[in-house]
Design an enzyme around this catalytic site. Structure first.
Site, mmCIF file in Angstrom:
data_model
loop_
_atom_site.group_PDB
_atom_site.id
_atom_site.type_symbol
_atom_site.label_atom_id
_atom_site.label_comp_id
_atom_site.label_asym_id
_atom_site.label_seq_id
_atom_site.Cartn_x
_atom_site.Cartn_y
_atom_site.Cartn_z
ATOM 1 N N ASP A 1 0.664 -1.156 -0.040
ATOM 2 C CA ASP A 1 0.052 0.018 0.251
ATOM 3 C C ASP A 1 1.454 0.983 -0.101
ATOM 4 O OD1 ASP A 1 -2.302 1.563 0.345
ATOM 5 O OD2 ASP A 1 -3.163 -0.055 0.766
ATOM 6 N N SER B 1 -11.851 -0.590 0.826
ATOM 7 C CA SER B 1 -9.778 -1.221 0.374
ATOM 8 C C SER B 1 -9.861 -1.520 2.475
ATOM 9 C CB SER B 1 -9.070 0.284 0.703
ATOM 10 O OG SER B 1 -8.806 0.596 -0.500
ATOM 11 N N HIS C 1 -3.320 5.714 3.749
ATOM 12 C CA HIS C 1 -4.352 4.730 2.737
ATOM 13 C C HIS C 1 -4.033 3.555 3.675
ATOM 14 C CE1 HIS C 1 -6.436 0.834 0.386
ATOM 15 N NE2 HIS C 1 -7.507 2.797 0.699
#
Length: 1741
Positions: free
Chosen positions: A325, A637, A372
């Site tokens: 990520d 996600s 994120h």
């Protein structure tokens, strides 16, 4: 053995046989078309018409219309460069002075390119390997293309994309398993668009094979093309099979002269035309797609659990979860470790949470603010080191798992994953991760298409090559159908969508930790655009004036939070875990595959918050609320992180051994594959029942080229449902001691894994099963309602089955991406007899029809709610597995009932009756009590078939297969059995000696045996072995003819059956045609068989007679002295043809008789076994009668041969001695004797005829009586409807065939018995022929086996050897010598009694009784002796000395000798003498002194066995081959034999091709030329039998001329001057003087005057050498020679004084004529005749 047919004959025979086979095939097809149709069962949808279109993304190829490459089409496209340039680009290059000329290089056909190869049928392992082997075996690797031909990808339907040469494509088109081949169009490689939005973005080029020099070569060529466009291209190597391409302008900013769109079109069109390129696509921009969420993930369909260690006891301990990520904030308390720093680009398994942190050149080692990646890691596995702090309640799901992290971004930049995704996954896999989470991806620049890209194929490929690895990917947040992230369309990943969290989350955690500021910033821009006065408003102003201006509430964080809480409070049904998030991307993929696979909580997920690259501890003291440490985010996600964590916990459950007991058991530790984890996750998912359901396809607008299907138990919105782990993840602990089949909420559940029946296999032994095309396997489970639960409310019984396989990567340019297609079908059998099928599509179907199967997905599932006890059968079938074998995982679970593995899979329902397909008919099967089908019972047979009561099946009596069975099978079995039997006998005998070395050129091998040895089958086989191929062909043809004949009665019976119902004669057309064809076949093949057997008969008798004749003329002299020539000629002329007829006839008769017997037997037992048993009751009686008949036949046949031999012997003797018969007027006596012999023949033959006729009559009477009984009983059965009248007629006809064949087979035995007498006599002669041994060891073996000893031993088949006479000069008593009828062999078969004493003819007349006894005695003697006296074969030494020249010196050293026929009489005693070359020697002595014997020993007519040696030129003649020795020796006898030929031929007999000059010269030297010239035809004068046209002196001169013409060194003359007139004697004497010059001459004479001029004279008396010397020396000694000379002189003077002629003159006129006949007689009895001996002895090799 040799085959003696010419090629023309072989072609004729082969053509006829081929014609019959073709006719048989046509008849079989003709009859099959008329047979009834029987039920066909569908297997894997084979009853549907196969789609043979080739489905590419850019093109659909209809191979039925588009022509294929043929094997006569070769298109050569020569080019200097490796690159094939399109015409437009070639023109551009020419304009830029870049020459590319076509040189016509033949190597062009060896340049590789892409072709599509379609198979005729579904591809399986075998056909795929055939293609691979073909590509390897025919490949040619050029320097400019240093890679091999290979399969690139599978393309539906039934096709491979193959990189190969043009020549290979042409060769491949001729393979029978290939249906179509076409060139792969370059346009199908390009998958990108050219527009302003996408232009300039990188393009990825997938290569078919790696090449090192490719980039520079392509760049040079392309940049030369782009010069005129003011642009360039930059190629970068990503990996060995992937390039990145960027087209850019030469100027920093685009100018009018730089058109990137046109430049890209030229570049990628050119690249697509290169053989190395495979796929071209545009690079896509990547994007990123909790205290309360675990309660949902580990809940059930209707119940949530507590987020604690009681309800969620497992948290991923021992597992490593990898995540890629934006970054990970390592200073966050969820990930930091007080002992170890974060391991950057290394692995530290001791770190509390992060075992590795991987960075690249495009990434850093941290996360951005509110990053994120940090949130994803926290949701999945983050937890503080101190679990007691309050913030730990927001820990991730798998808190005990560790993280392997891959950083994809740097700072706030967008994600930049490696272009080769394998470089991302491999280091994480190497760090120990087996579950991976990807919450990012890209969307095609072409829009929402759900496309399958090269990145997608790369993901599938990694999972296919790493089967124990599983990747979970976010579906995307684009809310529309077909909006899946491109990478999430991978077949083998778990694609995760998002559903909402529990209602509580919307009231507490979500509102508290949402970052409202980002929403405020966005909303304030919108307000500013609406009214500029609000552009500078602060959030406080927005909140203050929101009441007056409603729109300002959107830039007030407090009001935004309040709106979230208010919405949740007022609409609780919309905000709970049973609803899909509206933003979650939906399926399907571009080819209609169902995605997502699962959904998990994804809205307002609270987890770790990143504060950017700093070292502060965001968690503070761990108290709550803590907005610095926590952040709430929504998206797929977040759902993916929970799904990955749940999968990690599932893996721990299996790896640690919790399944199936809930406690850790060492033997239960299972190593799961990725497909098993996926199957378990899907199998236990629950469909959501909220407001967002799948909208029917009719209300959705999809692109026109898409295919969408509905699936039972799944949807394109939520896949197979939401993750609910507690449905089956059962753990036993102190607080929750549930059993295996009961969860915490009381729902009973059974979970089964395919291939893991716990009664048979332990989990640690489990491995995935695999299937190839056409294979299938089944798993069966039983269900019974639970006694503790009801079927109401939430306790409804339910079964769920899931099939998952890791599919090979697809070609990104294919329209459909499934490669290997497996199908799951559920079958259960109901008590009412119905069978229900369920599949992944279309629900259930009944009555044996196969359900519609899924052909798109590599995940299949079936859901069913049972209503009654039943046994489930789940069948997994390999429908189409081109890249097999394919591994798979199958999972079954049942809930709210009692489930367990079935003992065996059911096949039917109780009481069910099913029509079953039997061969050539219809049958039924009954379902037994254990739900298994019984055997198929035949109910009826198709037309032209009948039920075979023996085989219990329908047989077709005329078909190609049946003919092959009767003819080929019967022939081969019969011939092989006979040959094996004979070869076994031969093998047993070969252990003693290898008989094949006894071939004398005739091809017939006869092994010598003892005289009393019986003739075995192996012996008889040796006679026919040279003709075995011809006989086999003849037998095969006869069998075909026989087969055709035995088929005819069946169709005759059919015609009779159909007559009552026939309306027209045309109804019998097919039967008449078949009967006619059978008759033609019978005629043709019987003719061929007769023709071949006739030729073989004549060949065999010719070779056998030749063999016997060779054996006769190779015998030692004693053999001819003991046997009558008439008897030997009778064996040669009569016995050999009789033996030949028996042998060839027996083989043919056995074959045809047995075939007809067995074939007819099949038919009669098929028609009625009862009638057949009636018939066979009489067979033993017939066999008994035949046995009695054969015994009489055997004795009478021997007697017949005896009398025939006697008659032949008497007739020949009378003809030879006709002078004597006439002189004594005994013609009448001879006629009477011959008539008596013929009468004996007639009487014996009459008795034989009576015997055979009587036996045949008895058998005929029995057969006729039997036929009457069969007809009577058959009529009774026909009346009882047990079979038809036509079958009765057929049965009667077949009975006739059986009787005929039985008679033939019985006759074979009789023939065999008759042949034994002939065989015995023939083999006595063949076995006695001298032979040569090849080695000293063999000589020793022969002696040990009783075969040794050398020629001459008297071991014949007479009872007594003592009375065997030798007729010659050595006979002591000379009895019988004056008898003109004497054949000089007085001890013949007929006058030797049982004791070996001589018998004399009685003058007294015998009575009839005495005559009968005398005949019986003679017959007994014949049976005992067979009429032939055989001396045991001579065994010739294994090696000889070959003389090439001869001086002519001979020396006798201590030579003693006895004749083999008279071993009791010693003829020579210790003889010593020497003969020198160039001299003449005389041998004189009285009769019987041994003179002629010495000459015979020099010629080696007899071997020396009583001692001594004969030396020639210092070599013992025992070591010289007889023919080699006789090549230097010639002998002239007193009564020379002349042939019935010309004088020229008689004189030149010893030479192969004498010239007339050589003949005349020899005649002159023999003083014969003068009288020859006076003859009418001179040297061409034919002399008649035995030279009867010449006088005695003339014959002797011809004999001397023959000896001279032979040109041999040693001349042996035996009484050649006896009984001659003085003129002839003088001429011969002169000839002898000529011969003496350069020769060694040895003369034998009674008259000493004939040898007085010899150089030396030897005097013999009674076998002793008494004197030697010259004439004068011997006369002086006054010894034996002196007395003999004086006696002759006195006798001569007395005759002269009386005026009487001398003996010579008297004999000259009378005796010479008699001598002609006597010579003939004597020659027949082999009386030491010179020329006859030279011929008779022959070459003893």
């Amino acid at each position: 053995m040799k085959f003696h047919f010419s090629s023309n004959k072989l072609l004729l025979i082969s053509g006829l046989i081929l014609l019959v086979l073709v006719i048989g095939i046509k008849l079989d097809i003709f009859l099959s078309s008329k047979s009834t149709e029987y039920i066909k069962f569908n297997n894997n949808n084979n009853h549907f018409k196969r789609d043979k279109r080739i489905l590419l993304h850019n093109e659909i190829i209809d191979t039925n219309n588009k022509p294929s490459i043929k094997n006569n089409q070769i298109f050569i496209n020569d080019n200097d460069n490796n690159e094939n340039i399109s015409p437009i680009l070639l023109r551009i290059l020419n304009n830029n002075n870049n020459n590319n000329n076509n040189n016509g290089d033949d190597k062009s056909i060896y340049k590789k390119n892409h072709y599509i190869v379609q198979f005729k049928d579904r591809i399986n392992d075998e056909t795929r390997e055939q293609l691979k082997e073909f590509l390897i075996g025919t490949d040619i690797v050029l320097d400019e293309q240093p890679y091999q031909s290979h399969i690139v990808h599978y393309i539906p339907h039934d096709s491979f994309l193959v990189l190969m040469t043009q020549e290979q494509s042409v060769l491949l088109s001729s393979k029978e398993w290939v249906s179509w081949i076409g060139e792969f169009e370059p346009s199908n490689k390009i998958h990108l668009n050219y527009n302003e939005k996408s232009i300039g973005l990188p393009v990825y080029i997938i290569l078919s094979d790696s090449t090192n020099s490719l980039i520079q070569r392509w760049e040079n060529t392309l940049n030369s093309i782009l010069k005129s466009y003011n642009s360039k291209v930059k190629l970068t190597l990503i990996n060995q099979k992937k390039l990145k391409s960027i087209v850019y302008c030469n100027d920093e900013s685009p100018s009018p002269s730089c058109s990137l769109i046109n430049s890209e079109k030229l570049v990628y069109q050119w690249i697509s035309e290169q053989s190395e390129s495979n796929f071209i696509e545009r690079s896509e921009k990547f994007q990123t797609a909790n205290r309360l969420s675990p309660k949902v993930v580990f809940g059930t369909k209707d119940t949530l659990v507590n987020n604690d260690r009681v309800d969620i006891p497992l948290r991923g301990k021992g597992q490593i979860l990898s995540i890629a990520d934006t970054g990970l904030d390592g200073s966050h308390c969820f990930f930091s470790d007080s002992k170890y720093p974060i391991p950057l680009n290394s692995v530290n398994l001791n770190h509390r949470k992060v075992v590795t942190y991987i960075t690249t050149s495009t990434s850093d080692d941290s996360d951005k603010v509110d990053g994120h990646g940090t949130h994803i890691c926290g949701s999945a596995a983050g937890t503080p080191e101190d679990s007691s702090v309050n913030i730990s309640s927001f820990s991730g799901l798998a808190t005990d798992a560790k993280i392997a992290f891959f950083d994809l971004a740097s700072g706030s930049s967008s994600l930049t994953p490696p272009s080769d995704l394998k470089q991302l996954y491999q280091p994480l896999y190497d760090a120990g991760a087996r579950v991976h989470c990807d919450s990012w991806g890209s969307v095609s620049v072409e829009g929402y298409t759900g496309s399958y890209s090269s990145d997608t194929a790369s993901i599938d490929d990694f999972l296919f090559t790493h089967p124990d690895f599983i990747i979970l990917r976010a579906a995307g947040n684009n809310e529309q159908y077909l909006s899946l992230l491109t990478q999430s369309t991978a077949k083998n990943v778990i694609t995760v969508g998002a559903h909402q969290t529990i209602h509580e989350n919307y009231l507490t955690d979500g509102p508290n930790y949402i970052n409202y500021q980002s929403s405020v910033d966005i909303n304030q821009e919108l307000i500013c655009d609406f009214d500029s006065r609000y552009c500078n408003y602060t959030t406080a102003q927005c909140c203050l004036e929101s009441n007056a201006t409603t729109g300002l509430a959107s830039c007030c964080p407090t009001l935004l939070r309040k709106s979230v809480i208010d919405a949740a409070n007022t609409q609780p049904l919309l905000y709970n875990e049973n609803n899909i998030c509206s933003f979650s991307s939906k399926g399907p993929t571009h080819d209609g595959r169902m995605k997502p696979d699962l959904v998990a909580p994804g809205e307002y997920i609270t987890s770790a918050r990143s504060n950017g690259a700093n070292t502060t501890d965001q968690c503070g003291d761990g108290s709550l609320p803590n907005t610095n440490a926590l952040l709430a985010i929504s998206g797929t996600s977040m759902a993916t992180s929970f799904a990955a964590a749940a999968t990690t916990i599932l893996r721990q459950y299996l790896v640690d051994g919790y399944y199936p007991t809930g406690s850790i058991v060492e033997s239960n530790k299972l190593q799961p594959t990725g497909s098993l984890l996926k199957a378990l996750m899907i199998n236990n998912a629950q469909l959501l029942n909220g407001t967002f359901q799948l909208i029917t396809s009719s209300s959705i607008t999809y692109p026109s080229n898409q295919v969408f299907e509905n699936f039972a138990g799944a949807s394109l919105v939520q896949g197979w449902g939401a993750i609910r782990m507690s449905n089956w993840l059962h753990v036993v602990n102190n607080n929750n001691s549930n059993n295996n089949n009961k969860t915490s909420d009381g729902i009973t559940k059974f979970v089964g894994i395919g291939g893991l029946d716990l009664r048979l296999v332990k989990p640690n032994q489990w491995k995935e099963e695999s299937l190839s095309t056409g294979q299938n396997t089944s798993y069966c489970f039983t269900y019974k309602p639970s006694s503790s639960s009801s079927n109401s409310g939430n306790n409804i019984p339910r079964v769920v089955a899931t099939l998952v396989w890791t599919d090979p990567p697809s070609y990104a340019g294919a329209k459909f991406n499934l490669v290997n297609n497996l199908d799951l079908t559920m079958i259960y059998y109901r008590d009412n007899g119905s069978t229900i099928f369920y599949s992944n599509q279309g629900g259930s179907s009944f009555l044996g029809l196969a359900p519609t199967q899924d052909t798109l997905n590599n995940v299949e599932g079936i859901v069913h709610n049972p209503t009654e006890p039943m046994t489930y059968r789940f069948m997994v079938a390999g429908t189409n597995v081109p890249m097999g074998p394919q591994n798979f995982s199958f999972v079954f679970h049942g809930e709210n009932g009692e489930f367990e593995w079935a003992d065996k899979c059911p096949q039917c329902s109780p009481g069910q009756v099913l029509a079953c397909p039997v061969e050539n008919g219809i049958g039924t099967q009954l379902c037994t009590s254990d739900l298994q089908w019984s055997s198929c019972l035949i109910q009826s047979c198709d037309n032209n078939y009948n039920y075979n009561s023996i085989k219990k099946r329908c047989d077709k009596f005329l078909s190609y297969n049946y003919i092959i069975m009767i003819v080929a099978g019967g022939t081969m079995l019969l011939i092989i059995f006979i040959l094996l039997l004979i070869k076994y006998q031969e093998y047993k005998e070969s252990k003693k000696d290898s008989f094949r070395r006894f071939d004398d050129g005739t091809g017939i091998f006869v092994r010598p045996k003892d005289k009393d040895a019986k003739v075995s089958l192996a012996d008889l086989y040796n006679l026919i072995s040279p003709f075995i191929i011809e006989l086999a062909i003849s037998t095969a043809c006869s069998l075909v003819s026989t087969a055709a004949s035995i088929l005819q009665p069946f169709y005759i019976g059919q015609i009779i059956n159909d007559i009552p119902t026939a309306k027209h004669i045309g109804d019998f057309k097919s039967q008449f045609i078949l009967i006619f064809i059978l008759a033609v076949i019978e005629f043709v093949f019987s003719t061929i068989s007769s023709w071949i057997s006739g030729i073989v008969n004549e060949k065999m008798v010719m070779r056998l007679q030749n063999k016997v004749f060779r054996a006769l003329i190779a015998q030692d002299m004693g053999f001819f002295q003991k046997n009558n020539a008439a008897i030997l000629m009778n064996v040669l002329i009569s016995d050999t043809p009789m033996l030949r007829s028996a042998l060839t006839g027996i083989l043919l008769s056995i074959a045809t008789g047995l075939c007809k017997f067995v074939g007819s037997l099949v038919f009669i037992f098929t028609i009625s076994w009862k009638l057949s048993l009636v018939f066979f009751a009489t067979v033993p009686v017939l066999a008994f009668i035949t046995q009695i008949q054969s015994q009489f036949t055997k004795r009478l046949t021997r007697a017949l041969l005896f009398y025939n031999s006697k008659a032949s012997q008497h007739g020949q003797e009378s003809m030879v001695n006709m002078h004597v018969v006439t002189n004594y007027c005994r013609q009448d006596k001879e006629i009477i004797k011959y008539t008596d012999n013929l009468n004996n023949v007639f009487q014996t033959a009459r008795r034989l005829i009576i015997n055979n006729t009587l036996a045949s009559s008895i058998k005929w009477l029995m057969v006729e009586s039997l036929a009457f009984i069969i007809l009577y009983y058959g009529a009774y059965l026909a009346i009882q409807k047990q079979f038809t009248v036509g079958l009765l007629i057929s049965f009667c006809l077949y009975i006739g065939y059986v009787i005929d064949s039985t008679t033939t087979l019985f006759g074979v035995y009789v023939s065999y018995v008759q042949s034994q007498a002939s065989a015995t006599r023939v083999f006595m002669i063949l076995r006695s022929a001298p032979r040569k041994r090849t080695t000293l060891e063999e000589e020793e073996a022969d002696r040990n086996n009783g075969l040794g000893g050398g020629g001459g031993n008297n071991n014949n088949n007479d009872d007594d050897d003592d009375d065997d006479n030798y007729n010659g000069k050595g006979n002591d008593n000379g009895k019988g010598s004056d008898d003109p009828n004497n054949n000089n062999n007085n001890t013949t078969l007929e006058n030797i009694d049982d004791n070996g004493e001589l018998t004399t003819v009685q003058p007294v007349e015998l009575t009839k009784k005495q005559l009968k006894k005398q005949k019986e005695k003679e017959q007994k003697e014949y049976f005992k002796r067979t009429g032939i006296s055989v001396v045991e074969m001579s065994l010739i030494p294994s090696s000889y000395i070959e003389l090439t020249d001869c001086k002519g010196e001979i020396e006798f050293k201590n030579v003693s000798f006895r004749y083999p026929t008279r071993p009791d009489v010693q003829v020579l005693h210790n003889i010593n003498m020497k003969f020198e070359t160039g001299k003449c020697y005389g041998l004189v002595g009285p009769s019987g002194s041994g003179k002629s014997t010495l000459l015979e020993l020099i010629s080696k007519f007899y071997p020396l066995r009583d001692g001594g040696n004969i030396i020639m030129d210092d070599i013992d003649i025992a070591n010289i081959r007889p023919n080699n020795l006789r090549g230097f020796v010639t002998c002239v006898h007193q009564n020379p034999y002349l042939f019935d030929a010309s004088i020229k031929d008689n004189i030149g007999y010893a030479l192969d091709n004498p010239t007339i000059e050589e003949v005349i010269e020899a005649a002159k030297l023999a003083y014969a030329h003068e009288f020859i010239k006076d003859l009418p035809q001179q040297y061409d004068t034919v002399l008649g039998s035995a030279g009867s046209l010449l006088s005695g002196g003339q014959k002797k001169r011809i004999a001397i001329a023959r000896a001279i013409c032979a040109k041999r060194k040693i001349m042996l003359l035996d009484e050649i001057t006896a009984e001659l007139d003085p003129e002839s004697e003088e001429a011969i004497t002169q000839s002898i003087k000529v011969l003496t010059q350069g020769h060694t001459v040895v003369m034998v004479a009674h008259k000493v005057a004939a040898v007085r001029d010899c150089d030396k004279i030897f005097v013999l008396d009674k076998g002793y050498l008494v004197e030697e010397g010259t004439h004068d020396e011997l006369m002086e000694r006054k010894g034996k020679y002196h007395r003999m000379f004086n006696n002759e002189k006195d006798e001569e003077e007395l005759l002269n004084n009386l005026g009487l002629p001398s003996n010579n003159e008297t004999n000259n006129e009378n005796n010479n004529e008699n001598n002609n006949n006597n010579n003939n007689n004597n020659n027949n009895n082999n009386n030491n005749n010179d020329d006859n001996n030279n011929q008779v002895v022959g070459e003893q090799v």
